[in-house]
Write a protein that holds these residues in place. Structure first.
Motif, mmCIF file in Angstrom:
data_model
loop_
_atom_site.group_PDB
_atom_site.id
_atom_site.type_symbol
_atom_site.label_atom_id
_atom_site.label_comp_id
_atom_site.label_asym_id
_atom_site.label_seq_id
_atom_site.Cartn_x
_atom_site.Cartn_y
_atom_site.Cartn_z
ATOM 1 N N SER A 210 35.865 49.568 38.826
ATOM 2 C CA SER A 210 36.991 50.172 38.118
ATOM 3 C C SER A 210 37.383 51.505 38.754
ATOM 4 O O SER A 210 38.571 51.798 38.929
ATOM 5 C CB SER A 210 36.632 50.377 36.641
ATOM 6 O OG SER A 210 37.713 50.941 35.927
ATOM 7 N N LEU A 211 36.396 52.301 39.130
ATOM 8 C CA LEU A 211 36.670 53.588 39.770
ATOM 9 C C LEU A 211 37.313 53.391 41.141
ATOM 10 O O LEU A 211 38.275 54.085 41.502
ATOM 11 C CB LEU A 211 35.373 54.376 39.916
ATOM 12 C CG LEU A 211 34.785 54.960 38.622
ATOM 13 C CD1 LEU A 211 33.348 55.394 38.849
ATOM 14 C CD2 LEU A 211 35.620 56.145 38.146
ATOM 15 N N ARG A 212 36.827 52.432 41.892
ATOM 16 C CA ARG A 212 37.356 52.206 43.235
ATOM 17 C C ARG A 212 38.760 51.608 43.192
ATOM 18 O O ARG A 212 39.539 51.788 44.137
ATOM 19 C CB ARG A 212 36.412 51.290 44.024
ATOM 20 C CG ARG A 212 35.037 51.891 44.276
ATOM 21 C CD ARG A 212 34.238 51.062 45.243
ATOM 22 N NE ARG A 212 34.805 51.128 46.583
ATOM 23 C CZ ARG A 212 34.353 50.410 47.609
ATOM 24 N NH1 ARG A 212 33.335 49.574 47.437
ATOM 25 N NH2 ARG A 212 34.921 50.507 48.800
ATOM 26 N N HIS A 213 39.085 50.932 42.116
ATOM 27 C CA HIS A 213 40.418 50.352 42.010
ATOM 28 C C HIS A 213 41.494 51.433 41.977
ATOM 29 O O HIS A 213 42.640 51.206 42.395
ATOM 30 C CB HIS A 213 40.506 49.486 40.739
ATOM 31 C CG HIS A 213 41.761 48.668 40.658
ATOM 32 N ND1 HIS A 213 42.889 49.084 39.990
ATOM 33 C CD2 HIS A 213 42.067 47.456 41.196
ATOM 34 C CE1 HIS A 213 43.829 48.153 40.099
ATOM 35 N NE2 HIS A 213 43.363 47.168 40.828
ATOM 36 N N GLU A 214 41.134 52.618 41.515
ATOM 37 C CA GLU A 214 42.098 53.718 41.419
ATOM 38 C C GLU A 214 42.670 54.099 42.775
ATOM 39 O O GLU A 214 43.794 54.604 42.859
ATOM 40 C CB GLU A 214 41.443 54.939 40.777
ATOM 41 C CG GLU A 214 41.012 54.713 39.333
ATOM 42 C CD GLU A 214 40.306 55.922 38.739
ATOM 43 O OE1 GLU A 214 40.261 56.967 39.421
ATOM 44 O OE2 GLU A 214 39.807 55.823 37.615
ATOM 45 N N THR A 215 41.907 53.883 43.846
ATOM 46 C CA THR A 215 42.353 54.272 45.185
ATOM 47 C C THR A 215 42.668 53.060 46.053
ATOM 48 O O THR A 215 42.871 53.219 47.264
ATOM 49 C CB THR A 215 41.282 55.137 45.878
ATOM 50 O OG1 THR A 215 40.044 54.401 45.950
ATOM 51 C CG2 THR A 215 41.045 56.418 45.091
ATOM 52 N N GLN A 216 42.714 51.882 45.473
ATOM 53 C CA GLN A 216 43.024 50.685 46.247
ATOM 54 C C GLN A 216 44.496 50.723 46.669
ATOM 55 O O GLN A 216 45.388 50.914 45.840
ATOM 56 C CB GLN A 216 42.734 49.433 45.409
ATOM 57 C CG GLN A 216 42.854 48.142 46.193
ATOM 58 C CD GLN A 216 42.263 46.964 45.409
ATOM 59 O OE1 GLN A 216 41.228 47.135 44.738
ATOM 60 N NE2 GLN A 216 42.880 45.809 45.502
ATOM 61 N N HIS A 217 44.737 50.494 47.944
ATOM 62 C CA HIS A 217 46.101 50.666 48.468
ATOM 63 C C HIS A 217 47.060 49.588 47.999
ATOM 64 O O HIS A 217 48.141 49.892 47.494
ATOM 65 C CB HIS A 217 46.055 50.696 49.999
ATOM 66 C CG HIS A 217 47.406 50.796 50.647
ATOM 67 N ND1 HIS A 217 48.215 51.911 50.509
ATOM 68 C CD2 HIS A 217 48.101 49.903 51.398
ATOM 69 C CE1 HIS A 217 49.349 51.691 51.144
ATOM 70 N NE2 HIS A 217 49.312 50.494 51.706
#
Length: 223
Positions: A210-217
């Motif tokens: 969920s945290l990494r999805h915030e920076t997914q291009h």
């Protein structure tokens, strides 16, 4: 409750949990998109395990506890304020916070088509499970029925997201929903007897996704 009242409660529950209800739930994946991107979930078997874990130990479990507390306390404005604040504080990422807050507000806006005094008691900002639990309680929908429908709708949305992400096919998705029924029933039974002391998760990988999805291009979903 009379047979007519039970049927009316069922109709309302079906409407609230319908994919057509205007909450925009189709726009969110709860971190699943990142899990597929990172190959944490790669097929139907992995999706089944992912969802079952969230039910037992993750965000679905916390939602269930918050839902039941809101259902029990739907006549207590102060209690609803407190459980809403707690629910928002438990969101593990900015996107999860945005998801549950947006869905909660949208649900309240839509559900006001069925007038109730509960809307005057609800805080302006509240998470999705608190909104649904309080409204269901105010309309006399049995907590077990309401929570089962809520969880089933959430799981169905996750399966739909997985299909669009290519993690499984439609037939496999339906089989997952059929196979996870007992997990839903067990969660409903446990949550109906829970208190806020039972809140807590142990799904670190899901929180990381969920945290990494915030920076997914490039992405299809908002969470």
């Amino acid at each position: 409750m009379s047979a007519g009242s039970q049927t009316q409660a069922l109709l309302r529950l079906m409407a609230w949990m319908s994919p057509a209800f205007p909450i925009g739930g189709f726009a969110y994946s709860g971190g699943l998109e990142r899990a597929v991107h990172d190959r944490v979930v790669i097929d139907a078997r992995g999706l089944r395990s992912w969802l079952a874990t969230l039910l037992r130990h993750g965000s679905f479990w916390n939602d269930a506890v918050l839902f039941c507390e809101a259902w029990r306390r739907h006549e207590d404005q102060q209690a609803l304020q407190e459980v809403a604040e707690l629910g928002l504080a438990l969101a593990g990422s900015a996107e999860r916070h945005f998801e549950t807050l947006s869905l909660g507000k949208a649900f309240v806006a839509g559900a006001q088509a069925w007038p109730s005094e509960v809307f005057a008691r609800l805080p302006r900002d509240l998470p999705f499970p608190v909104a649904v639990g309080a409204v269901a309680g105010a309309h006399g929908v049995a907590v077990s029925d309401a929570l089962a429908a809520y969880l089933q709708a959430g799981l169905s949305q996750a399966v739909s997201a997985a299909i669009r992400l290519g993690a499984c096919g439609q037939t496999e998705g339906v089989a997952i929903l059929a196979g996870i029924e007992q997990d839903v029933l067990d969660t409903v039974t446990q949550a109906a007897q829970s208190t806020l002391d039972d809140l807590g998760t142990a799904t670190v990988q899901a929180e990381i996704c969920s945290l990494r999805h915030e920076t997914q291009h490039s992405r299809l979903f908002r969470s």
